[in-house]
Enzyme design. Structure first.
Site, PDB file in Angstrom:
ATOM      1  N   GLU A  95       0.842  -1.111   0.228  1.00 34.75           N
ATOM      2  CA  GLU A  95      -0.025   0.003   0.053  1.00 34.75           C
ATOM      3  C   GLU A  95       0.957   1.241   0.021  1.00 34.75           C
ATOM      4  O   GLU A  95       0.460   2.392  -0.614  1.00 34.75           O
ATOM      5  CB  GLU A  95      -0.912  -0.056   1.323  1.00 34.75           C
ATOM      6  CG  GLU A  95      -2.149  -0.968   1.275  1.00 34.75           C
ATOM      7  CD  GLU A  95      -2.974  -0.703   0.011  1.00 34.75           C
ATOM      8  OE1 GLU A  95      -3.199   0.559  -0.290  1.00 34.75           O
ATOM      9  OE2 GLU A  95      -4.013  -1.786  -0.139  1.00 34.75           O
ATOM     10  N   SER A 366     -48.886 -18.959  46.148  1.00 38.70           N
ATOM     11  CA  SER A 366     -48.166 -19.414  47.453  1.00 38.70           C
ATOM     12  C   SER A 366     -46.741 -19.204  47.539  1.00 38.70           C
ATOM     13  O   SER A 366     -46.252 -19.417  48.433  1.00 38.70           O
ATOM     14  CB  SER A 366     -48.787 -21.025  47.913  1.00 38.70           C
ATOM     15  OG  SER A 366     -50.113 -21.167  47.787  1.00 38.70           O
TER      16      SER A 366
END
Length: 684
Positions: A95, A366
């Site tokens: 690059e 309960s």
């Protein structure tokens, strides 16, 4: 002739001086331009770098459980030191060979590109340096125009002025696109090779370095042969750049790389309902907005135990008929810290994102009774207190209203039973009698002490859990019992760091003794009774169908209403709540649906704690243990067929021997022989 030569000399001298002056002026102008450019770059300051990054979520073992990769974009940021040198060498070679020497743009490459463009009469060749590409990724569009190139060059120069070369290279490698939703080298390494960027080999690095020129063209997923040729080009560039020799390049070219099988489908989340709650907590506790949460590159360390979550998912899925429309929810949390370890908000997140574990409120039935019996213990009751179980009508609201509860299956003792039995058998009559004796407002206040924030009413049926509450509230309340009366706050996040690793949030546990430790422990001991067959009487204890599944001490309570089935309980290490029901309040068919909650709870607790130390519930100092006859609640003697070790707040334990199994003459039963017996009889 002499004067002619002299005239020519003077002519060229004048032109020479003019050209020299022009050159000086040009150099000055260039210098001033560059100076002005530098001054402008300095005045404007460093360009703000806000790179979208994937936020990563971890479980408590720091395994990745989720990522904010919306729209298929994966972005991770890693330090340059954590990127393989092979990647750096390969990228620079293909690059930008002059990266460490140019000021942001390469004049030689620019000149070559201009000639190529003029020859073709169009923009055909690029000359972008790594710095320019980084600037384009950060600030600009990717259109090929001269205006964009000029602006790009200025941004690149600003980057060069304010950032070091290594910082720019790090930024470039973390933002460049490698295709298939992978932005940055870390994401690419994971996507293509299933590893970190730090572990990439030379061959793998060369393959990846060649992709950014054309992610859809040079990807090995697009064309393996083309990608291989591009890899060879990169290796040749590395040889030319003296990054490696020809032999190393050839060896890398022959390497058989293990390419990951690529799947475009979205990965299934480990715990989607849990993840949704984590994001809510990021908003509420850290005040973060959606953009920061999704693209801020945060590292969110959660409380999730991925193995427990998997166990929960498996038992919910395997316990319920796949064709049933019934819903399920589960919460598991660490009672000593409030850390939520597993969470299920429904049977299918894709079909319904409504989180029943955190958003729904249902009647707990309960499972509300342990709160009542804790209040009873605080007000003079003991596990041995006898209360008559028989059909009863209760008057309230100044005797203007009546309430006639029923036991399940219309089964009653029609006799006195102990409070411990009443809880284990889930006797509704005894619960309401106790509730009314204490006065209805007592339970409302006690529930608030337990952290119940839902609206409650001081009515007789509150003892039977007829007012809706949330699952997290019940899990939190039971955790307080498991934690010796100390309050805990359920939480999903332990720590959050920003993209740079700075801690921006750290959970700090805040505990406070809210309940009486002795009463909390005795309540816990009473709750273990649902698995103790010695407490059977006119019916069996409610945990009798699952007691064989448990191999460790556990305290729990079942809860059933016409529309809801619950099981909430805990061990010293883990609290779990399970709910089963229909979203629209459809009535349950207990022949088919009634056992789901209990079986899921017991199997989950066992599997979730598999391999963990078996711990006992540790009593506080002011609690005493005695052997009692479970039917009478009195001290067991040697002739009692069944004995049960029961705990009492010190000073409330029974002192009288069980008379039903003494085998003595009636007179001897009524006349205790020992001094202590006579003393206790006297003080009564």
């Amino acid at each position: 002739m002499k004067w002619l030569k002299e005239e020519r000399f003077q002519y060229w001298k004048r032109w020479g001086m003019l050209l020299s002056r022009l050159m000086i002026i040009g150099i000055v102008l260039i210098g001033v331009s560059f100076g002005s450019l530098y001054l402008l770059a300095v005045i404007m300051g460093a360009p703000e770098i806000q790179v979208p990054q994937t936020t990563i979520y971890y479980d408590h073992d720091q395994n990745v459980i989720d990522e904010s990769n919306k729209n298929g974009q994966n972005r991770y940021w890693v330090k340059l030191d954590n990127i393989s040198p092979n990647v750096i060498d390969a990228t620079l070679a293909i690059e930008d060979r002059s990266f460490y020497t140019h000021p942001g743009f390469d004049f030689k490459r620019i000149g070559g590109a201009i000639l190529a463009d003029l020859k073709a009469m169009s923009k055909v060749q690029g000359a972008s340096t790594i710095t320019q590409q980084y600037a384009r990724n950060l600030f600009l569009e990717h259109d090929k125009t001269w205006k964009r190139k000029i602006v790009e060059a200025f941004y690149a120069y600003r980057l060069e002025v304010h950032y070091s070369k290594n910082e720019i290279l790090e930024g470039y490698l973390n933002t460049i696109y490698y295709g298939h939703g992978s932005y940055g080298i870390e994401s690419a390494a994971r996507t293509f090779f299933g590893k970190s960027a730090n572990d990439l080999t030379l061959a793998e690095a060369a393959m990846l370095a060649g992709i950014p020129k054309g992610p859809g063209y040079y990807s090995p997923y697009a064309d393996a042969e083309r990608a291989k040729n591009r890899q060879e080009t990169v290796l040749d560039a590395m040889v030319a750049n003296d990054s490696l020799n020809q032999s190393e390049a050839q060896q890398a070219l022959l390497e058989n790389m293990a390419l990951q099988a690529f799947n475009e489908e979205t990965k299934q989340e480990v715990a989607p309902y849990f993840a949704a709650e984590v994001k809510k907590e990021l908003k509420s506790k850290l005040a973060l907005d959606e953009r920061v949460i999704d693209q801020g590159g945060l590292h969110v360390y959660t409380t999730l135990d991925a193995d427990m979550q998997k166990t929960a998912d498996q038992w919910v899925a395997s316990s319920i008929d796949k064709n049933s429309d019934i819903q399920a929810a589960l919460v598991a949390m660490e009672p000593t810290t409030g850390a939520v370890k597993a969470l299920i908000g429904g049977r299918d997140y894709e079909k319904s994102k409504f989180n029943r574990a955190t958003m729904a409120k249902r009647t707990p039935g309960s499972t509300f009774k342990p709160l009542l019996y804790y209040a009873a213990l605080k007000n003079g009751f003991t596990p041995s207190t006898l209360v008559r179980s028989e059909p009863t009508t209760f008057y309230y609201d100044n005797d203007k209203e009546t309430y006639s509860p029923h036991n399940y299956g219309e089964a009653y003792a029609n006799d006195e039973i102990t409070l411990a039995q009443a809880l284990a058998l889930s006797d509704n009559i005894v619960a309401v009698k106790t509730h009314m004796f204490l006065e209805e407002k007592t339970l409302v206040k006690t529930a608030k002490d337990f952290g119940i924030k839902s609206q409650l009413s001081p009515i007789p049926s509150l003892a039977l859990g007829t007012k809706p509450v949330g699952m997290m509230e019940m899990a939190d309340a039971y955790s307080m019992l498991a934690n010796g009366g100390k309050s805990v706050t359920p939480h999903f996040i332990e720590k959050v760091t920003d993209r740079d690793g700075k801690v921006i949030y750290q959970h700090e546990a805040e505990t406070e003794v809210v309940l009486d430790p002795a009463a909390a422990f005795v309540t816990t001991d009473m709750m273990t009774g649902i698995f103790d067959e010695s407490l059977n009487d006119y019916t069996r204890v409610t945990g009798s169908g699952i007691d064989h599944l448990l191999t460790r001490p556990a305290a729990a309570k079942t809860g059933t209403t016409s529309t809801d089935s619950w099981m909430v309980g805990f061990t010293p290490q883990l609290t779990a709540a399970v709910w089963i029901g229909y979203d629209k309040g459809e009535k349950l068919n207990y022949r088919n649906d009634g056992l789901y909650a209990k079986k899921i709870w017991a199997n989950f607790i066992e599997d979730a704690l598999k391999g963990e130390e078996v711990l006992e519930f540790e009593p506080p100092k002011n609690v005493i243990a005695v052997d009692v006859d479970p039917q009478t609640g009195l001290l067991a003697n040697e002739n009692c067929p069944t004995k049960r070790l029961a705990y009492y707040i010190e000073g409330t334990e029974p002192h009288e021997l069980c008379a039903d199994h003494l085998g003595l003459a009636e007179e001897e039963r009524k006349s205790p022989k020992g001094f202590l017996d006579r003393f206790f009889q006297w003080i009564r």
